[in-house]
Every structure is written in structure tokens, then in C-alpha cells.
Design a protein around this motif. Structure first.
Motif, PDB file in Angstrom:
ATOM      1  N   THR A  18     -10.584  12.000  59.044  1.00 18.86           N
ATOM      2  CA  THR A  18     -11.046  11.853  60.431  1.00 18.86           C
ATOM      3  C   THR A  18     -12.028  12.974  60.733  1.00 18.86           C
ATOM      4  N   LYS A  19     -12.825  12.790  61.796  1.00 14.09           N
ATOM      5  CA  LYS A  19     -13.754  13.843  62.207  1.00 14.09           C
ATOM      6  C   LYS A  19     -13.019  14.899  63.012  1.00 14.09           C
ATOM      7  N   SER A  20     -12.074  14.432  63.851  1.00 16.03           N
ATOM      8  CA  SER A  20     -11.352  15.369  64.719  1.00 16.03           C
ATOM      9  C   SER A  20      -9.872  15.383  64.343  1.00 16.03           C
ATOM     10  N   LYS A  21      -9.148  16.344  64.879  1.00 19.18           N
ATOM     11  CA  LYS A  21      -7.742  16.532  64.522  1.00 19.18           C
ATOM     12  C   LYS A  21      -6.852  15.416  65.086  1.00 19.18           C
ATOM     13  N   ALA A  25      -9.407  17.458  69.991  1.00 20.68           N
ATOM     14  CA  ALA A  25     -10.767  17.094  69.587  1.00 20.68           C
ATOM     15  C   ALA A  25     -11.401  18.108  68.634  1.00 20.68           C
ATOM     16  N   CYS A  26     -10.637  19.101  68.170  1.00 19.03           N
ATOM     17  CA  CYS A  26     -11.201  20.083  67.241  1.00 19.03           C
ATOM     18  C   CYS A  26     -11.651  19.404  65.949  1.00 19.03           C
ATOM     19  N   SER A  27     -12.733  19.952  65.353  1.00 18.97           N
ATOM     20  CA  SER A  27     -13.259  19.407  64.104  1.00 18.97           C
ATOM     21  C   SER A  27     -12.291  19.657  62.944  1.00 18.97           C
TER      22      SER A  27
ATOM     23  N   ARG B  63      -7.174   8.469  71.749  1.00 14.28           N
ATOM     24  CA  ARG B  63      -8.534   8.953  71.977  1.00 14.28           C
ATOM     25  C   ARG B  63      -9.421   8.533  70.812  1.00 14.28           C
ATOM     26  N   GLU B  64     -10.724   8.398  71.084  1.00 17.75           N
ATOM     27  CA  GLU B  64     -11.676   8.084  70.021  1.00 17.75           C
ATOM     28  C   GLU B  64     -11.818   9.321  69.140  1.00 17.75           C
ATOM     29  N   ASP B  65     -12.180   9.103  67.874  1.00 19.24           N
ATOM     30  CA  ASP B  65     -12.275  10.206  66.910  1.00 19.24           C
ATOM     31  C   ASP B  65     -13.613  10.931  67.051  1.00 19.24           C
ATOM     32  N   LYS B  66     -13.714  11.769  68.066  1.00 16.32           N
ATOM     33  CA  LYS B  66     -14.946  12.531  68.273  1.00 16.32           C
ATOM     34  C   LYS B  66     -14.619  14.010  68.265  1.00 16.32           C
ATOM     35  N   ALA B  67     -15.362  14.793  67.489  1.00 21.15           N
ATOM     36  CA  ALA B  67     -15.098  16.230  67.425  1.00 21.15           C
ATOM     37  C   ALA B  67     -15.865  16.947  68.529  1.00 21.15           C
ATOM     38  N   VAL B  68     -15.156  17.734  69.314  1.00 18.40           N
ATOM     39  CA  VAL B  68     -15.772  18.534  70.378  1.00 18.40           C
ATOM     40  C   VAL B  68     -15.241  19.960  70.269  1.00 18.40           C
ATOM     41  N   ASP B  69     -16.156  20.923  70.282  1.00 27.38           N
ATOM     42  CA  ASP B  69     -15.727  22.329  70.201  1.00 27.38           C
ATOM     43  C   ASP B  69     -15.071  22.776  71.503  1.00 27.38           C
ATOM     44  N   PHE B  70     -13.976  23.505  71.392  1.00 31.12           N
ATOM     45  CA  PHE B  70     -13.375  24.117  72.572  1.00 31.12           C
ATOM     46  C   PHE B  70     -14.203  25.358  72.917  1.00 31.12           C
TER      47      PHE B  70
END
Ligand SMILES: [Zn+2]
Lengths: 483, 94
Positions: A18-21, A25-27, B63-70
Motif C-alpha cells: 500500500t502507499k499509506s499505512k 495516512a503516513c507513507s 479511507r482511500e490509500d493516499k499518503a499524506v505527511d503529518f
């Protein structure tokens, strides 16, 4: 002496691509500076709440389908409670009595050509823990402090639990190979142990042959490669045999594999704690999966290994055995597909070069195909040089190793190294005549009926020409000159 | 099923709670009261009742699989008692 039967079950943890955890939403990107992919959720800050990643669920369903599992319409997340510095919440969100998938199987090809069915008890979703780097010592033993990196914390994992169906270290290895292959074909995970994207624990017990009840099982941890899994199991089985032979009892415990020392060491009182007090995770509602979701995943499923085996057999007339060898590692099968598109000759030629020369090289050097410099166009270029008789097959074997190591083009290597095949009749005839003149004794023996000596002259000719002579031409000329 | 002092001590150990003998006695009694109450519920026939995993009868949110930096990772690091570079530091484990 009592004969024992070995019983093995494996627990395999695989990262899901997956792209996020899993719950934030962490990478999930690997190899980043410590704690650069963290947030309140994956570091267990008070009040932070998990929200499930839909793609992680889709990948788990996909994996479940590839493992012939049933997909549960309702599954439940549970807290697994224990204290460890890499676990910021002091519990891991996992699944316990209602996993997302269960009751599957895989078919293992055995060396004798038969197949063995190995049951999959379950495959459940859970989050990974953080990573510890110990300070002041090589490992945790003797460390003065430990550094904690939460980049890996909450990365989605699927834990695949096998039935205790495996009967030897070799079978366990074959099962691991098969699971890795399935994960790669399903495009669920890169499944490499080097980056920790695939991890394996083994439950090992022995029992006298003929006994129905299982013996006391020992869990082995800290095996860092497929080879280590095979070795650790062999070592542990021997240890258990010795314990029983000495009239003692095997103790149920967790043992750590020490690769350097070649033994397993009891972890009692250290990292071991089996009292996890699972209970349903109150922060997450049950996971509901409807038929439409499963159907969608099924439709998106990439070509699996068994389908590819069938395709190779039908399209290229390759034997089932060769097709299985070719498809075991997806990277090799993908390489074959790319080369087959480029090559105008018989595709079986590519199969032969891949399954014998390339795979042989990889095995000897303990490498993966991706770690070499060989590309499909390069292999096809080399095959073209054999086909138009620029080089002999023997020269090509040496050339292939050079290409694997350096990535140089076959054409260039031939020009630089003077490896071009000698196809000039006059030139070759002269060399053979010289050889015959230099070996009058063998020539006389040949002429007096010892015709097997022809092979001797072929060998001498190849040696003199450093393998550059065209073998059919050498044979033809020798027949003429020896007559 | 009654809980004795040893059970209570085991549970306290798992939770890393350092309890006095007096506290252990108190909690043993209280734990038993809770179990007794649960036992009362056991008298009801629940054969045809599906287990309840959550008080809300719905499926989990996704949730959709989108990476967002905290945006405040430094703030999280500041919550640690000791930091070296960008790593948290914990005392020796064994
Ligand atoms: Zn996070």
C-alpha cells in the motif's frame, strides 16, 4: 533407536503493497530517515483514532483468493496486548477469532514430480511494529540503550498461518518459495526477506513415527533468509531428538535462531510473553465485505502462476516441469515473457538458457535475477549471434556469465574478445591438418579401427581455437580428413 | 470461576502494575464481583444470538490509500523523554 517424524507449521508475515499505512495516512516508503513517516495514530498519541485503509483490505482479499481461502463477510479487529518499546500503544491491532480469510491451501511441487497439499489455517490483517536499533552492542543482549524508529509502525501486514502439514525442513523451504511466488504473482507484496517485507516464524515438533498425537512444539524466531529457515529447522529437529534421546522432555517455548553459532537459544524470560489478553478493538467497527467487493478483486486479479504455467504449455509447447521452474520466481517469468516477444526463433531456446544457465548461475552465486545486469534484449541479442553462427554455443555460455556480471552487449564482447566463431573452411582445415600431423600415434590408432578417437581430435581442435570453431564444421572436416 | 490472589498478581504483572498486598486483596475481591455479575448473564440462553463485537451495529469506516505527511512530526518527537537525532531513545531492554 526411535524413528521420529518432524511436524512443522509456518507463520509468515508479509507487508502489503500500500502507499499509506494501515490505520493512518503516513507513507509506507522504505529506507527513509528515522521517524519521518509518523503521526499521532502510528505513535499512539492519546486520543488518536485508527481509520482502516481500503486498499489493505483489497490486497488481503486478493491474497486470500490466491491462497484458496474463504473470505469472511464479517471480520473483527482485536487488540493484542504486550509491552515493548517498538509498540507505542502497548497493543498491536490484529485479528483473533474472526480473521478476514481462512481455510485455504497451496499445492507444493515436490522434487519427485508429485504435489503436496498444504493447508492454510488463516490469513489475517494486522499492523507492523516499529524498528529498534540497539546501542552499545551487536544485538539486544548487552545493549546500553535502544533507538526507536516508528516509520514501520502500523504498516499493513498479512499473517499467513499454515496447518502443521510440513514434514521436513526441505518441505518448509518449498512452502516458503511457493508463498513468496504467490504473493509476487498476486502483486500483493514484494515479499523480500532482505527488506523485512517477508518474515517467518516456525513451529517445530517431533513425534515417534506412527504416533497420532503431536509432540511438544517449539516456536523458532529470528530467521533472516529462506536458507536460515531451512537450517534453523534442521538444527532444532536435531536438538529435540537429542533431548528425547537423553530421556528429557522438550519444553514448550520460543527459541531464537543464532545463525553465526548455528544453534537455537531459549528466549524464556526475555521477549517472550504469550499472555496477550486479546479483546475486540473498541476503536474499530467490524469489517464488512460484500460479494461485490470480492467480485471486483477477483476481476482485477493479475495472472497467477498456475495460469502462466498453462499459458506457457499451450502457447510454446513447454513441458509442465519446465513451465513450473520458469514461473517459480515471477521476475524470471516476466523476463521470459519479454524475451519471447523479442526473439524470432524457437521460444524453447530461451527456456533452456534461462532454466539451465541463468538459474544455475543465480543458484551458485546466491543471487536474484534483478541483482544481475542481464536484460531480455541482451539475451535475445546473444541468441541471435548463435543463430547466425557468429558464435558457438560453448562461447555463448562464457559470454552469458560476462553479460550477467557486467551488462555488456554480446555483440561488443564478441568484437573485443575475438570470440567470433571460425566458420572459414580453409582456415579450419589448416588447423586440423596441423593437429593430425602433430599426433601421428593417435592418427594411426584411429585408422586401425579405434574410431572413438575422433572425439579426441574434436577436443584438440576446440582447444586450439579456444572454442571458436563451429562444431558441425569441425565434425564435417574431420570426417573428410580422417577418411 | 473464582479469582485468587495469584491470578490477580499475574494480571497485575502483565499490566506492569506494582500493587501492595492490601491492593491485591481489594482487587481480587472486585474482580470476583465483576465475574459473578458476568455469571448472572450466563443464565440467559444466547445460543441463537450472534456475538456482539461493538455496541454500534455498522461496518467500519474506510479511507482511500493516499499518503499524506503529518505536518508536526517534530512535535511528536518532543513528546519523547529522550531523543537522539530523529530517533526516540529508550533505556536498555534486557
Ligand atoms: Zn501515522
Amino acid at each position: 533407536m526411535t524413528e521420529y517424524e518432524t511436524i512443522i507449521g509456518l507463520e509468515i508475515h508479509t507487508h502489503l503493497k500500500t502507499k499509506s499505512k494501515m490505520f493512518c495516512a503516513c507513507s509506507t516508503e522504505f529506507g527513509q530517515p528515522p521517524n519521518s513517516n509518523i503521526c499521532p495514530v502510528c505513535t499512539g498519541q492519546p486520543g488518536a483514532l485508527p481509520v482502516l485503509n481500503k486498499e489493505a483490505v483489497s490486497l488481503a482479499i486478493r491474497c486470500g483468493l490466491a491462497l484458496n481461502c474463504t473470505i469472511n463477510k464479517k471480520s473483527v479487529f482485536a487488540r493484542k496486548n504486550y509491552f515493548y518499546p517498538d509498540l507505542p500503544k502497548a497493543y498491536q491491532i490484529s485479528q483473533f477469532d474472526l480473521p478476514i480469510t481462512q481455510a485455504g491451501f497451496v499445492q507444493l511441487p515436490l522434487p519427485d514430480g508429485t504435489e503436496k497439499r498444504v493447508g492454510i489455517t488463516r490469513a489475517h490483517l494486522e499492523e507492523d511494529a516499529g524498528k529498534l536499533v540497539h546501542q552499545g552492542a551487536e544485538g539486544i543482549e548487552g545493549a546500553t540503550a535502544s533507538h526507536v524508529d516508528f516509520n514501520r509502525s502500523s504498516v499493513p501486514l498479512l499473517e499467513i498461518v499454515s496447518e502443521p502439514d510440513l514434514r521436513s525442513a526441505e518441505e518448509a523451504r518449498a512452502y516458503l518459495d511457493k508463498i513468496k511466488s504467490i504473493l509476487q504473482y498476486a502483486e500483493v507484496s514484494e515479499a523480500n526477506m532482505e527488506e523485512g517485507k517477508l518474515r517467518c516464524d516456525a513451529n517445530v515438533s517431533i513425534r515417534p513415527v506412527g504416533q497420532k498425537e503431536f509432540g511438544v512444539k517449539v516456536e523458532i524466531k529470528n530467521m533472516n533468509s529462506f536458507r536460515a529457515v531451512e537450517r534453523a529447522i534442521k538444527i532444532e529437529v536435531e536438538r529435540q531428538k537429542q533431548v528425547l534421546a537423553a530421556g528429557q522432555k522438550v519444553v514448550q517455548e520460543t527459541r531464537s535462531y543464532d545463525e553465526a553459532a548455528g544453534r537455537t537459544v531459549s528466549m524464556r524470560g526475555k521477549e517472550e510473553s504469550h499472555d496477550y489478553r486479546y479483546f475486540p478493538e473498541p476503536d474499530l467497527l467490524p469489517l464488512l465485505i460484500d460479494d461485490a467487493w470480492v467480485a471486483q478483486v477477483k476481476q482485477d486479479l493479475p495472472e497467477l502462476a498456475e495460469q502462466r504455467v498453462k499459458r506457457y504449455q499451450e502457447a510454446y509447447g513447454i513441458s509442465a516441469y519446465d513451465a513450473r521452474v520458469l514461473t517459480l520466481d515471477k521476475a524470471v517469468a516476466d523476463f521470459f515473457d519479454a524475451a519471447a516477444r523479442l526473439y524470432g526463433g524457437d521460444k524453447k531456446t530461451i527456456v533452456n538458457w534461462l532454466t539451465t544457465d541463468v538459474l544455475g548461475y543465480l543458484k551458485n552465486e546466491n543471487l536474484e535475477l534483478g541483482q544481475t545486469k542481464l536484460t531480455p534484449p541482451q539475451l535475445v541479442e546473444m541468441l541471435g549471434l548463435i543463430d547466425n553462427q557468429t558464435i558457438s554455443g560453448k562461447i555463448a555460455k562464457d559470454l552469458l556469465v560476462k553479460i550477467l556480471q557486467t551488462g555488456a552487449s554480446a555483440q561488443k564482447l564478441v568484437e573485443q574478445g575475438g570470440l567470433r566463431q571460425i566458420t572459414d573452411e580453409g582456415e579450419l582445415q589448416k588447423i586440423i591438418q596441423e593437429i593430425l600431423a602433430a599426433h601421428p600415434k593417435q592418427l594411426e590408432q584411429y585408422r586401425s579401427g579405434k574410431t572413438a578417437l575422433k572425439g579426441y581430435f574434436v577436443g584438440e581442435t576446440m582447444r586450439r581455437t579456444k572454442g571458436q570453431a563451429s562444431p558441425p564444421l569441425v565434425n564435417q572436416l574431420l570426417d573428410r580428413l580422417l577418411a | 470461576m473464582a479469582i485468587n490472589i495469584a491470578d490477580a498478581r499475574h494480571v497485575a504483572d502483565l499490566a506492569r502494575l506494582d500493587l501492595t498486598e492490601q491492593e491485591l486483596a481489594t482487587y481480587t475481591e472486585q474482580l470476583n464481583q465483576i465475574l459473578d455479575y458476568a455469571q448472572e448473564l450466563e443464565q440467559v440462553n444466547t445460543d441463537k444470538v450472534e456475538p456482539t463485537y461493538h455496541s454500534v451495529a455498522a461496518g467500519t469506516a474506510l479511507r482511500e490509500d493516499k499518503a499524506v505527511d503529518f505536518p508536526n512530526q517534530a512535535g511528536i518527537l518532543r513528546n519523547g523523554p529522550e531523543v537522539s537525532g530523529t530517533s526516540f531513545v529508550v533505556p536498555r531492554i534486557l
